[in-house]
Design a protein around this motif. Structure first.
Motif, short mmCIF file in Angstrom:
data_model
loop_
_atom_site.label_atom_id
_atom_site.label_comp_id
_atom_site.label_asym_id
_atom_site.label_seq_id
_atom_site.Cartn_x
_atom_site.Cartn_y
_atom_site.Cartn_z
N VAL A 73 4.66 11.03 4.00
CA VAL A 73 4.60 10.57 5.38
C VAL A 73 5.68 11.27 6.20
O VAL A 73 6.67 11.74 5.65
N THR A 74 5.48 11.30 7.51
CA THR A 74 6.48 11.89 8.39
C THR A 74 7.60 10.88 8.64
O THR A 74 7.44 9.68 8.39
N PHE A 75 8.72 11.35 9.14
CA PHE A 75 9.87 10.47 9.39
C PHE A 75 10.06 10.16 10.87
O PHE A 75 11.07 9.60 11.26
N ASP A 76 9.09 10.51 11.71
CA ASP A 76 9.19 10.17 13.12
C ASP A 76 9.01 8.67 13.31
O ASP A 76 8.41 7.99 12.49
N PHE A 77 9.56 8.13 14.39
CA PHE A 77 9.51 6.70 14.66
C PHE A 77 8.52 6.44 15.78
O PHE A 77 8.60 7.04 16.84
N ARG A 78 7.59 5.52 15.53
CA ARG A 78 6.62 5.11 16.56
C ARG A 78 6.62 3.59 16.64
O ARG A 78 6.47 2.91 15.64
N PHE A 79 6.75 3.07 17.84
CA PHE A 79 6.88 1.64 18.07
C PHE A 79 5.65 0.84 17.67
O PHE A 79 5.75 -0.33 17.36
N GLN A 80 4.50 1.46 17.69
CA GLN A 80 3.26 0.75 17.41
C GLN A 80 2.79 0.92 15.96
O GLN A 80 1.87 0.23 15.53
N ARG A 81 3.40 1.83 15.21
CA ARG A 81 2.92 2.13 13.87
C ARG A 81 3.54 1.21 12.82
O ARG A 81 4.73 0.94 12.82
N VAL A 82 2.66 0.73 11.92
CA VAL A 82 3.11 -0.04 10.76
C VAL A 82 2.46 0.61 9.54
O VAL A 82 1.24 0.72 9.47
N ARG A 83 3.28 1.04 8.61
CA ARG A 83 2.76 1.64 7.37
C ARG A 83 2.77 0.61 6.27
O ARG A 83 3.75 -0.12 6.08
N ILE A 84 1.67 0.58 5.51
CA ILE A 84 1.55 -0.32 4.37
C ILE A 84 1.46 0.55 3.12
O ILE A 84 0.47 1.25 2.91
N PHE A 85 2.51 0.54 2.30
CA PHE A 85 2.52 1.31 1.06
C PHE A 85 1.92 0.47 -0.05
O PHE A 85 2.35 -0.66 -0.29
N VAL A 86 0.92 1.03 -0.74
CA VAL A 86 0.20 0.30 -1.78
C VAL A 86 0.27 1.05 -3.11
O VAL A 86 0.53 2.26 -3.15
N ASP A 87 0.01 0.31 -4.21
CA ASP A 87 -0.07 0.93 -5.53
C ASP A 87 -1.52 1.24 -5.86
O ASP A 87 -2.41 1.10 -5.00
N GLU A 88 -1.78 1.64 -7.10
CA GLU A 88 -3.13 2.02 -7.51
C GLU A 88 -4.13 0.87 -7.41
O GLU A 88 -5.32 1.08 -7.25
N SER A 89 -3.65 -0.36 -7.52
CA SER A 89 -4.54 -1.53 -7.44
C SER A 89 -4.64 -2.11 -6.03
O SER A 89 -5.08 -3.24 -5.84
#
Length: 99
Positions: A73-89
């Motif tokens: 992922v990029t390291f820029d900051f966006r006020f509206q973005r939410v990233r959800i990191f998930v595993d294989e399941s």
């Protein structure tokens, strides 16, 4: 030529406060685009669909990105973005945060 004293403007009129005109807080600097909630630690362990639904309830304007394992992922900051990191399941493995 005389040096300017701190707290003086170029027209030699004293400032009311040394930081006159600057924002008083980080939230004031961001203005109304700053969301009330910035992270969702309670979603760790839930599925990505449950997490997306909960985040959209609390922050309807969120641009949600589900990040599978191994993706960069990029390291820029966006006020509206939410990233959800998930595993294989498809379970959330990190606290989703704004940025």
């Amino acid at each position: 030529m005389a040096e300017k004293d701190e707290g003086q403007r170029s027209d030699n009129l004293p400032l009311k406060q040394p930081n006159e005109g600057l924002p008083r807080s980080y939230k004031e600097l961001l203005g109304s685009t700053c969301p009330k909630k910035t992270s969702w630690p309670e979603l760790v362990g839930s599925s990505s669909e449950e997490a997306k639904k909960k985040i959209k309830e609390e922050m309807s304007e969120a641009d949600i990105q589900v990040v599978p394992p191994g993706y960069c992922v990029t390291f820029d900051f966006r006020f509206q973005r939410v990233r959800i990191f998930v595993d294989e399941s498809d379970k959330v493995i990190r606290t989703p945060t704004v940025g």
